[in-house]
Scaffold this motif. Structure first.
Motif, mmCIF file in Angstrom:
data_model
loop_
_atom_site.group_PDB
_atom_site.id
_atom_site.type_symbol
_atom_site.label_atom_id
_atom_site.label_comp_id
_atom_site.label_asym_id
_atom_site.label_seq_id
_atom_site.Cartn_x
_atom_site.Cartn_y
_atom_site.Cartn_z
ATOM 1 N N ARG A 39 0.919 -1.215 0.040
ATOM 2 C CA ARG A 39 -0.223 -0.072 -0.091
ATOM 3 C C ARG A 39 0.786 1.139 0.089
ATOM 4 O O ARG A 39 0.660 2.129 -0.604
ATOM 5 C CB ARG A 39 -0.692 -0.020 1.131
ATOM 6 C CG ARG A 39 -2.062 -0.939 1.386
ATOM 7 C CD ARG A 39 -2.876 -0.727 2.659
ATOM 8 N NE ARG A 39 -2.108 -1.243 3.783
ATOM 9 C CZ ARG A 39 -2.150 -2.401 4.217
ATOM 10 N NH1 ARG A 39 -2.774 -3.318 3.765
ATOM 11 N NH2 ARG A 39 -1.280 -2.692 5.409
ATOM 12 N N HIS A 40 2.039 1.095 0.686
ATOM 13 C CA HIS A 40 2.695 2.202 0.812
ATOM 14 C C HIS A 40 3.656 2.457 -0.136
ATOM 15 O O HIS A 40 4.040 1.323 -0.694
ATOM 16 C CB HIS A 40 3.590 2.325 2.151
ATOM 17 C CG HIS A 40 2.311 2.346 3.279
ATOM 18 N ND1 HIS A 40 2.135 1.124 3.913
ATOM 19 C CD2 HIS A 40 1.582 3.293 3.898
ATOM 20 C CE1 HIS A 40 1.200 1.563 4.919
ATOM 21 N NE2 HIS A 40 0.884 2.528 4.902
ATOM 22 N N VAL A 41 4.534 3.528 -0.166
ATOM 23 C CA VAL A 41 5.920 3.587 -1.110
ATOM 24 C C VAL A 41 6.920 2.884 -0.314
ATOM 25 O O VAL A 41 7.292 3.210 0.974
ATOM 26 C CB VAL A 41 6.277 4.951 -1.374
ATOM 27 C CG1 VAL A 41 7.415 4.910 -2.076
ATOM 28 C CG2 VAL A 41 5.131 5.646 -2.240
ATOM 29 N N THR A 103 13.591 -0.914 7.944
ATOM 30 C CA THR A 103 13.855 -2.098 8.263
ATOM 31 C C THR A 103 15.016 -2.582 7.768
ATOM 32 O O THR A 103 15.393 -2.218 6.728
ATOM 33 C CB THR A 103 12.601 -3.005 8.417
ATOM 34 O OG1 THR A 103 12.260 -3.104 7.044
ATOM 35 C CG2 THR A 103 11.691 -2.745 8.981
ATOM 36 N N GLU A 104 15.705 -3.442 8.223
ATOM 37 C CA GLU A 104 16.749 -4.171 7.570
ATOM 38 C C GLU A 104 16.367 -5.304 6.466
ATOM 39 O O GLU A 104 15.582 -5.998 6.828
ATOM 40 C CB GLU A 104 17.804 -4.998 8.652
ATOM 41 C CG GLU A 104 18.567 -3.975 9.300
ATOM 42 C CD GLU A 104 19.523 -4.767 10.674
ATOM 43 O OE1 GLU A 104 19.897 -5.942 10.405
ATOM 44 O OE2 GLU A 104 19.597 -4.127 11.454
ATOM 45 N N HIS A 105 16.931 -5.171 5.449
ATOM 46 C CA HIS A 105 16.614 -6.148 4.237
ATOM 47 C C HIS A 105 17.016 -7.515 4.816
ATOM 48 O O HIS A 105 18.010 -7.636 5.453
ATOM 49 C CB HIS A 105 17.256 -5.840 3.176
ATOM 50 C CG HIS A 105 17.001 -7.001 1.925
ATOM 51 N ND1 HIS A 105 18.133 -7.971 1.710
ATOM 52 C CD2 HIS A 105 15.994 -7.194 1.102
ATOM 53 C CE1 HIS A 105 17.327 -8.526 0.879
ATOM 54 N NE2 HIS A 105 16.413 -8.474 0.375
ATOM 55 N N LEU A 106 16.239 -8.461 4.848
ATOM 56 C CA LEU A 106 16.410 -9.752 5.114
ATOM 57 C C LEU A 106 17.115 -10.247 4.367
ATOM 58 O O LEU A 106 16.636 -11.006 2.969
ATOM 59 C CB LEU A 106 15.298 -10.602 5.702
ATOM 60 C CG LEU A 106 15.148 -12.085 6.176
ATOM 61 C CD1 LEU A 106 15.747 -12.043 7.538
ATOM 62 C CD2 LEU A 106 13.808 -12.464 6.005
HETATM 63 N N1 LIG Z 1 13.045 -5.199 5.294
HETATM 64 C C1 LIG Z 1 12.569 -5.924 4.233
HETATM 65 N N2 LIG Z 1 13.302 -6.965 3.597
HETATM 66 C C2 LIG Z 1 12.623 -7.236 2.272
HETATM 67 N N3 LIG Z 1 11.833 -7.033 1.719
HETATM 68 C C3 LIG Z 1 10.934 -6.024 2.372
HETATM 69 C C4 LIG Z 1 11.209 -5.330 3.601
HETATM 70 N N4 LIG Z 1 10.532 -4.543 4.148
HETATM 71 C C5 LIG Z 1 9.488 -4.412 3.041
HETATM 72 N N5 LIG Z 1 9.941 -5.425 1.993
HETATM 73 C C6 LIG Z 1 9.265 -5.649 0.709
HETATM 74 O O1 LIG Z 1 8.264 -4.300 0.568
HETATM 75 C C7 LIG Z 1 6.896 -5.135 0.412
HETATM 76 C C8 LIG Z 1 6.010 -4.077 1.033
HETATM 77 O O2 LIG Z 1 6.166 -3.826 2.405
HETATM 78 P P1 LIG Z 1 5.228 -3.784 3.474
HETATM 79 O O3 LIG Z 1 5.657 -3.720 4.781
HETATM 80 O O4 LIG Z 1 4.275 -4.995 3.326
HETATM 81 O O5 LIG Z 1 4.241 -2.578 3.065
HETATM 82 P P2 LIG Z 1 2.749 -2.023 3.061
HETATM 83 O O6 LIG Z 1 2.351 -2.128 4.517
HETATM 84 O O7 LIG Z 1 2.768 -0.980 2.173
HETATM 85 O O8 LIG Z 1 1.960 -3.378 2.730
HETATM 86 C C9 LIG Z 1 6.939 -6.310 1.128
HETATM 87 O O9 LIG Z 1 6.072 -7.226 0.406
HETATM 88 C C10 LIG Z 1 8.625 -6.753 0.787
HETATM 89 O O10 LIG Z 1 8.443 -7.536 -0.477
#
Ligand SMILES: Nc1ncnc2c1ncn2[C@@H]1O[C@H](COP(=O)(O)OP(=O)(O)O)[C@@H](O)[C@H]1O
Ligand SMILES: [Mg+2]
Length: 434
Positions: A39-41, A103-106
């Motif tokens: 939903r978000h950028v 957040t840290e990329h996993l």
């Molecule tokens: N820390 C992270 N590591 C890897 N991918 C991430 C991380 N944070 C977000 N993403 C990617 O970004 C997408 C959107 O993040 P999300 O938190 O679900 O946002 P929203 O609240 O807009 O749905 C996730 O589906 C994932 O693919």
């Protein structure tokens, strides 16, 4: 309000272009485009040799999600690691910009859309659903109500022949002392509905084979969840041989990868019946044992596979008594040389424990022709014949494809996840981050 960063201890974070809307951050700061549906950028940023995910949202929500992820991490839940909350952003004209959760990329995690194309070959889709069911059970055991369970809100890591799932989007979640059956069922229902929706989306984009039934995929999560929940928490009543039954129950849970930390036992007043119910179960039975013996910190199914190999090695060496010593010998003589034999340029493809697991599989495959095949021979064959064809999975983020302004000055539509995945798959596989 001045720019305010909470959480991270890295002052360099201030150097990121916070006065620019995330959508238009300069290409040279971005690692690539986000992969999931959101939903978000959300954008990925290179930062001091690692990758951070930045999500724009309103400040209280960012802070709440940050706190929730911190708490979940403390409790040992599989989730992304929160890094910072950035607030008080204004653009060059002094207009307010949204806050950001960082957040840290996993590492070595994969969004499901990067994986489902293999679905029909080896039931990847089924394994993703099973991993999500395990994640949901684990979160529920900790008292976390998710509120928006879906494949897009999780990340997946290869874990031996299975996957393990990690929570990525905790925005809608809530922590409680324990969940009521109603709360749990609400999450399961939502998981089912969301997954069915995700399958229909894939079908509409012609990315899911027509033989896959979205409803059956949705039902699978519910079935797997219920099975696992029942096994982990059900009451059982015994009349005789109580000790044996208790030991068997604990062992069955261990084999599933759970430790029983607390057990409720109730005896009838005449002592003829005993009812037991696991009260606290902790995931990670095998990974804890491996960590204790070797210091290797890997995922549950990888740990199970490594421990099996270690136990075989111990039996072969006739060193049955001293588990700790045998573990060190196995580490030095088997695991480390195997992992070190992977050339440096291939190390971004898979985690070491996953490489080890695949080499064990490869040795089985070779043993069909030559039962005496040695580990070094299997390693050499794997590195030569299998690994080069594998993509780099350390940071699967997608490739940036001309977002931003075209000549007319209007932003072009962002590429779909599918085009990003295809672009990623056709990329040369070296040095994306270096
Ligand atoms: N820390 C992270 N590591 C890897 N991918 C991430 C991380 N944070 C977000 N993403 C990617 O970004 C997408 C959107 O993040 P999300 O938190 O679900 O946002 P929203 O609240 O807009 O749905 C996730 O589906 C994932 O693919
Ligand atoms: Mg989301």
């Amino acid at each position: 309000m001045p720019l305010k960063i909470t959480g991270a201890v890295d002052p360099e974070l201030l150097d990121l272009p916070w006065s620019v809307p995330l959508e238009t951050w300069p290409k040279d700061t971005l690692a690539a485009l986000p992969r999931g549906i959101s939903r978000h950028v959300v954008r990925f940023v290179r930062f001091r040799g690692r990758v951070l995910a930045v999500k724009e949202t309103v400040a209280p929500i960012a802070q709440r999600e940050f706190d929730m992820l911190k708490e979940l991490g403390r409790m040992g839940a599989p989730c992304v690691v929160p890094f910072a909350v950035v607030d008080g952003r204004v653009d060059k004209k002094g207009e307010e910009l949204p806050a950001a959760l960082v957040t840290e990329h996993l590492q070595f995690s994969l969004p499901y859309r990067a994986l489902f194309s293999q679905a029909l070959r080896d039931d990847t889709l089924g394994r993703l659903i099973d991993a999500l069911a395990v994640l949901l059970v684990r979160l529920h055991l900790l008292g976390f109500y998710w509120g928006d369970v879906s494949l897009s809100n999780a990340l997946f890591r290869r874990d031996a022949e299975a996957f393990s799932a990690y929570l990525v989007d905790a925005e809608t979640g809530d922590l409680h002392h324990g969940l009521t059956p109603g709360q749990r069922h609400y999450d399961i229902d939502l998981a089912r509905t969301n997954i069915i929706g995700e399958m229909f989306d894939l079908q509409a984009a012609a990315e899911l084979d027509e033989t896959v039934d979205p409803l059956a995929v949705g039902d699978r999560i519910e079935e797997r969840y219920k099975e696992l929940w029942e096994t982990l928490t059900a009451k059982q009543t015994y009349r005789e041989n109580v000790r044996m039954h208790v030991a068997e129950r604990v062992q069955a849970l261990n084999e599933l990868g759970f430790d029983v930390a607390e057990l409720d036992m109730t005896q009838t007043s005449d002592g003829s019946e005993l009812t037991i119910r696991p009260k606290v179960v902790d995931a990670g039975h095998h990974s804890r044992r491996l960590l204790r013996l070797t210091g290797l910190d890997v995922q549950e199914n990888q740990a199970r596979r490594l421990l099996n190999d270690m136990d075989e090695y111990r039996a072969l060496m006739g060193n049955e008594e001293d588990e700790v010593l045998a573990a060190h010998e196995w580490l030095a003589d088997v695991f480390e040389p195997t992992v070190r034999a992977v050339p440096r340029e291939f190390r971004r493809k898979l985690e070491p424990a996953q490489v080890f697991h695949e080499i064990l599989d490869h040795r089985w495959f070779l043993a069909e022709k030559d039962p005496a095949v040695t580990m070094p021979a299997a390693v050499a064959s794997y590195v030569k014949n299998v690994l080069p064809a594998r993509p780099d999975e350390q940071s699967v983020l997608g490739q940036e494809i001309s977002v931003g302004d075209d000549e007319s000055g209007t932003p072009r539509e962002a590429p779909t996840v599918t085009t990003m995945i295809h672009a990623w798959q056709s990329l040369p596989r070296t040095g994306q981050l270096d």
